[in-house]
Design a protein around this motif. Structure first.
Motif, PDB file in Angstrom:
ATOM      1  N   MET A  38      10.726   4.565  -0.784  1.00 52.36           N
ATOM      2  CA  MET A  38      10.218   3.194  -0.791  1.00 52.36           C
ATOM      3  C   MET A  38      10.390   2.582   0.597  1.00 52.36           C
ATOM      4  N   TYR A  39       9.690   1.484   0.820  1.00 53.30           N
ATOM      5  CA  TYR A  39       9.895   0.690   2.024  1.00 53.30           C
ATOM      6  C   TYR A  39       9.959  -0.773   1.630  1.00 53.30           C
ATOM      7  N   HIS A  40      10.684  -1.547   2.420  1.00 51.57           N
ATOM      8  CA  HIS A  40      10.852  -2.969   2.114  1.00 51.57           C
ATOM      9  C   HIS A  40      11.328  -3.701   3.360  1.00 51.57           C
ATOM     10  N   SER A  41      11.229  -5.008   3.346  1.00 45.37           N
ATOM     11  CA  SER A  41      11.727  -5.808   4.459  1.00 45.37           C
ATOM     12  C   SER A  41      13.243  -5.931   4.349  1.00 45.37           C
ATOM     13  N   HIS A  42      13.919  -5.825   5.513  1.00 46.39           N
ATOM     14  CA  HIS A  42      15.384  -5.842   5.529  1.00 46.39           C
ATOM     15  C   HIS A  42      15.927  -6.964   6.410  1.00 46.39           C
ATOM     16  N   LYS A  43      15.073  -7.920   6.810  1.00 49.69           N
ATOM     17  CA  LYS A  43      15.577  -9.043   7.592  1.00 49.69           C
ATOM     18  C   LYS A  43      16.525  -9.881   6.737  1.00 49.69           C
ATOM     19  N   ASP A  44      16.043 -10.323   5.596  1.00 56.23           N
ATOM     20  CA  ASP A  44      16.867 -10.965   4.569  1.00 56.23           C
ATOM     21  C   ASP A  44      16.632 -10.133   3.320  1.00 56.23           C
ATOM     22  N   GLU A  45      17.409  -9.064   3.158  1.00 52.28           N
ATOM     23  CA  GLU A  45      17.048  -8.054   2.169  1.00 52.28           C
ATOM     24  C   GLU A  45      16.892  -8.625   0.767  1.00 52.28           C
ATOM     25  N   PRO A  86       0.826  -1.211   0.000  1.00 54.89           N
ATOM     26  CA  PRO A  86       0.000   0.000   0.000  1.00 54.89           C
ATOM     27  C   PRO A  86       0.857   1.256   0.000  1.00 54.89           C
ATOM     28  N   VAL A  87       0.307   2.346  -0.551  1.00 56.29           N
ATOM     29  CA  VAL A  87       1.002   3.624  -0.565  1.00 56.29           C
ATOM     30  C   VAL A  87       0.937   4.228   0.831  1.00 56.29           C
ATOM     31  N   ILE A  88       2.103   4.494   1.426  1.00 58.31           N
ATOM     32  CA  ILE A  88       2.181   5.198   2.705  1.00 58.31           C
ATOM     33  C   ILE A  88       2.385   6.673   2.392  1.00 58.31           C
ATOM     34  N   ARG A  89       1.589   7.532   3.019  1.00 55.32           N
ATOM     35  CA  ARG A  89       1.668   8.966   2.727  1.00 55.32           C
ATOM     36  C   ARG A  89       1.984   9.767   3.988  1.00 55.32           C
ATOM     37  N   ARG A 143       8.271 -16.911   8.672  1.00 53.93           N
ATOM     38  CA  ARG A 143       9.664 -16.543   8.909  1.00 53.93           C
ATOM     39  C   ARG A 143       9.702 -15.071   9.304  1.00 53.93           C
ATOM     40  N   PRO A 144      10.769 -14.598   9.943  1.00 52.38           N
ATOM     41  CA  PRO A 144      10.839 -13.202  10.370  1.00 52.38           C
ATOM     42  C   PRO A 144      10.826 -12.234   9.185  1.00 52.38           C
ATOM     43  N   ALA A 145      10.301 -11.039   9.429  1.00 51.71           N
ATOM     44  CA  ALA A 145      10.273  -9.983   8.414  1.00 51.71           C
ATOM     45  C   ALA A 145      10.277  -8.639   9.122  1.00 51.71           C
ATOM     46  N   SER A 146      10.423  -7.559   8.351  1.00 49.75           N
ATOM     47  CA  SER A 146      10.485  -6.227   8.959  1.00 49.75           C
ATOM     48  C   SER A 146       9.966  -5.187   7.973  1.00 49.75           C
ATOM     49  N   GLY A 154      16.401 -11.947  -0.158  1.00 46.85           N
ATOM     50  CA  GLY A 154      15.282 -12.882  -0.224  1.00 46.85           C
ATOM     51  C   GLY A 154      13.942 -12.199  -0.047  1.00 46.85           C
ATOM     52  N   ASP A 155      13.881 -11.219   0.866  1.00 46.19           N
ATOM     53  CA  ASP A 155      12.615 -10.506   1.100  1.00 46.19           C
ATOM     54  C   ASP A 155      12.198  -9.703  -0.126  1.00 46.19           C
ATOM     55  N   ASP A 156      13.186  -9.109  -0.808  1.00 48.07           N
ATOM     56  CA  ASP A 156      12.881  -8.346  -2.017  1.00 48.07           C
ATOM     57  C   ASP A 156      12.287  -9.254  -3.079  1.00 48.07           C
ATOM     58  N   TYR A 157      12.943 -10.390  -3.330  1.00 47.55           N
ATOM     59  CA  TYR A 157      12.444 -11.295  -4.363  1.00 47.55           C
ATOM     60  C   TYR A 157      11.166 -12.005  -3.946  1.00 47.55           C
ATOM     61  N   ALA A 158      10.921 -12.076  -2.624  1.00 45.66           N
ATOM     62  CA  ALA A 158       9.638 -12.618  -2.179  1.00 45.66           C
ATOM     63  C   ALA A 158       8.495 -11.664  -2.501  1.00 45.66           C
ATOM     64  N   GLY A 159       8.817 -10.323  -2.529  1.00 46.11           N
ATOM     65  CA  GLY A 159       7.799  -9.344  -2.913  1.00 46.11           C
ATOM     66  C   GLY A 159       7.511  -8.274  -1.886  1.00 46.11           C
ATOM     67  N   LEU A 160       8.287  -8.206  -0.802  1.00 41.49           N
ATOM     68  CA  LEU A 160       7.985  -7.259   0.278  1.00 41.49           C
ATOM     69  C   LEU A 160       8.565  -5.877  -0.018  1.00 41.49           C
ATOM     70  N   VAL A 161       7.887  -5.151  -0.893  1.00 40.53           N
ATOM     71  CA  VAL A 161       8.297  -3.804  -1.312  1.00 40.53           C
ATOM     72  C   VAL A 161       7.048  -2.948  -1.482  1.00 40.53           C
ATOM     73  N   GLY A 162       7.141  -1.662  -1.108  1.00 35.07           N
ATOM     74  CA  GLY A 162       6.021  -0.750  -1.309  1.00 35.07           C
ATOM     75  C   GLY A 162       6.489   0.684  -1.449  1.00 35.07           C
ATOM     76  N   PRO A 163       5.618   1.592  -1.892  1.00 33.89           N
ATOM     77  CA  PRO A 163       5.970   3.001  -2.094  1.00 33.89           C
ATOM     78  C   PRO A 163       5.523   3.910  -0.949  1.00 33.89           C
ATOM     79  N   MET A 164       6.266   4.989  -0.760  1.00 34.90           N
ATOM     80  CA  MET A 164       5.915   6.028   0.201  1.00 34.90           C
ATOM     81  C   MET A 164       6.008   7.377  -0.496  1.00 34.90           C
ATOM     82  N   VAL A 165       5.067   8.279  -0.221  1.00 36.32           N
ATOM     83  CA  VAL A 165       5.069   9.611  -0.817  1.00 36.32           C
ATOM     84  C   VAL A 165       5.030  10.651   0.292  1.00 36.32           C
ATOM     85  N   ILE A 166       5.905  11.646   0.189  1.00 37.23           N
ATOM     86  CA  ILE A 166       5.912  12.766   1.121  1.00 37.23           C
ATOM     87  C   ILE A 166       5.597  14.039   0.343  1.00 37.23           C
TER      88      ILE A 166
END
Length: 408
Positions: A213-220, A130-133, A150-153, A222-234
């Motif tokens: 952007m935001y994403h999981s950094h536990k296993d950066e 989701p877009v975080i604003r 598994r752990p995530a962040s 593996g988490d990226d390729y799993a799909g844990l990425v999203g956008p942020m707008v300021i």
């Protein structure tokens, strides 16, 4: 000495009295203007943006994701050819187009029992979270629930955070109290808090909003390729609507170009077992198998399968594109719009460049009605399906293009 008189209607006034009256009136007028100015300044002060706390309830969920849900090449309007079939066709030693993914999804509250439906204007997000604003001066809170096994962040770019909200595990010299954010265990929740100072908002050469952007950094990786990425707008103060969107923009699109390497996903074995026709015959190191799992995607879609009506706008609208890249050295992308131009990085263009973890904001006022190609101009990526279509409808039209959250 005779007194000089001036005729004013039926009365005669001495000139010195008139001069005195004039001076008094001028002084009174100056006082009124000054008071009016003070009142205007007070009103302006009262009308200034009041910083707020914006809270998002975001879960990390496992889903089955189909990169080509239509089962055909939507760019050509035909069945997949031999090249496309390498990435999309399931076989004894092929996974096909559907994979287990881990995605950020938004919920309605901290119970995490009900997903927040995506609006028509958000359909194009696809695999993205989701877009975080936020607006400069705000505080952003992300209540994160890890529904994975598994752990995530959550790790954000750009905004201000302390060590307890960084979302990345490494030896930073802090104690246990600052490490709860690093790796949220399965089934657990954590509240991340971010400040939005000036340096997180638009810079001197930016428009009214910038992308992070935001994403999981536990296993950066593996988490990226799993799909844990999203956008942020300021958005900058004074240029935001109540919901945080920039008030000089009619429509926003968020687009990620990425070669999603499913071979490096933590779900590879599960994907083989679930989706390969003959899992026991699969050799994970086989070159052809590895190639088949490199999904050259835009928001999680290949070969134009991102729905066309989700990337539809009207002629003359103020459209802001937020573009981002992720991945490895192969993820150098050159997104190209057919038919229309945009301004990005201070220049007019129809092609921008993206490197992994880079973010570019491009503004477009479309003037060419039609259905147009939007693709990566890297030849190998284009061949492998990194293309979508977008549509510019006539300004007087109604229908599928009327899904903007903003009123022009």
């Amino acid at each position: 000495m005779a007194m000089e008189q001036v005729h004013r209607g039926p009365l005669f006034w001495p000139r010195r009295i008139l001069v005195a009256l004039h001076a008094a009136m001028a002084a009174a007028l100056a006082t009124v203007v000054a008071l009016a100015g003070c009142t205007a300044m007070a009103t302006s002060a009262k009308g200034q943006y009041v910083p707020q706390t914006r809270t998002y309830y975001i879960g990390a969920d496992e889903v089955d994701w189909n990169y080509a849900p239509s089962g055909m090449n939507q760019v050509t309007g035909a069945a997949f050819d031999k090249t496309a079939a390498v990435f999309t066709q399931r076989g004894p030693r092929r996974i096909g187009a559907t994979y287990v993914k881990a995605l950020y999804r938004e919920y309605t509250d901290a119970s995490f029992t009900k997903l927040k439906p995506r609006s028509a204007a958000e359909r194009h997000l696809g695999m993205l979270g989701p877009v975080i604003r936020g607006v400069v001066g705000d505080t952003i809170k992300v209540v994160f629930k890890n529904n994975l096994d598994r752990p995530a962040s959550v790790h954000v770019h750009g905004v201000f955070y302390d060590k307890a909200s960084e979302g990345a595990p490494y030896d930073d010299g802090t104690g246990a109290a600052d490490h709860g954010d690093d790796a949220v265990p399965p089934g657990h929740s954590y509240i991340y808090s971010y400040k939005v100072p000036d340096r997180a908002g638009p810079g001197p050469m930016d428009g009214s909003s910038v992308m992070w952007m935001y994403h999981s950094h536990k296993d950066e990786v593996g988490d990226d390729y799993a799909g844990l990425v999203g956008p942020m707008v300021i958005t900058k103060t004074g240029a935001a609507r109540a919901d945080g969107t920039p008030n000089d923009v009619d429509r926003e699109f968020f687009v990620q170009f990425k070669v999603s390497n499913e071979n490096a996903s933590p779900y590879l074995k599960r994907n083989i077992d679930r989706f390969a026709g003959d899992p026991r015959s699969v050799a994970p190191a086989d070159e052809e198998f590895v190639e088949s799992n490199l999904m050259h995607s835009i928001n999680g879609y290949v070969y134009g399968n991102l729905p066309l009506d989700a990337l539809t706008m009207k002629k003359g609208e103020r459209v802001r594109w937020y573009l981002m890249g992720m991945g490895t050295e192969v993820d150098l992308h050159t997104p190209h719009w057919h038919g229309n131009t945009a301004t990005a990085l201070g220049m007019r263009t129809d092609v921008v460049s993206l490197l992994p973890a880079s973010m570019v904001v491009a503004d477009m006022v479309p003037d060419d009605v039609g259905t147009w190609l939007f693709h990566c101009h890297v030849n190998d990526h284009l061949t492998a399906g990194m293309s979508v279509r977008y549509r510019v409808a006539d300004a007087a039209s109604t229908g599928s293009s009327d899904h903007s959250d903003h009123t022009p």
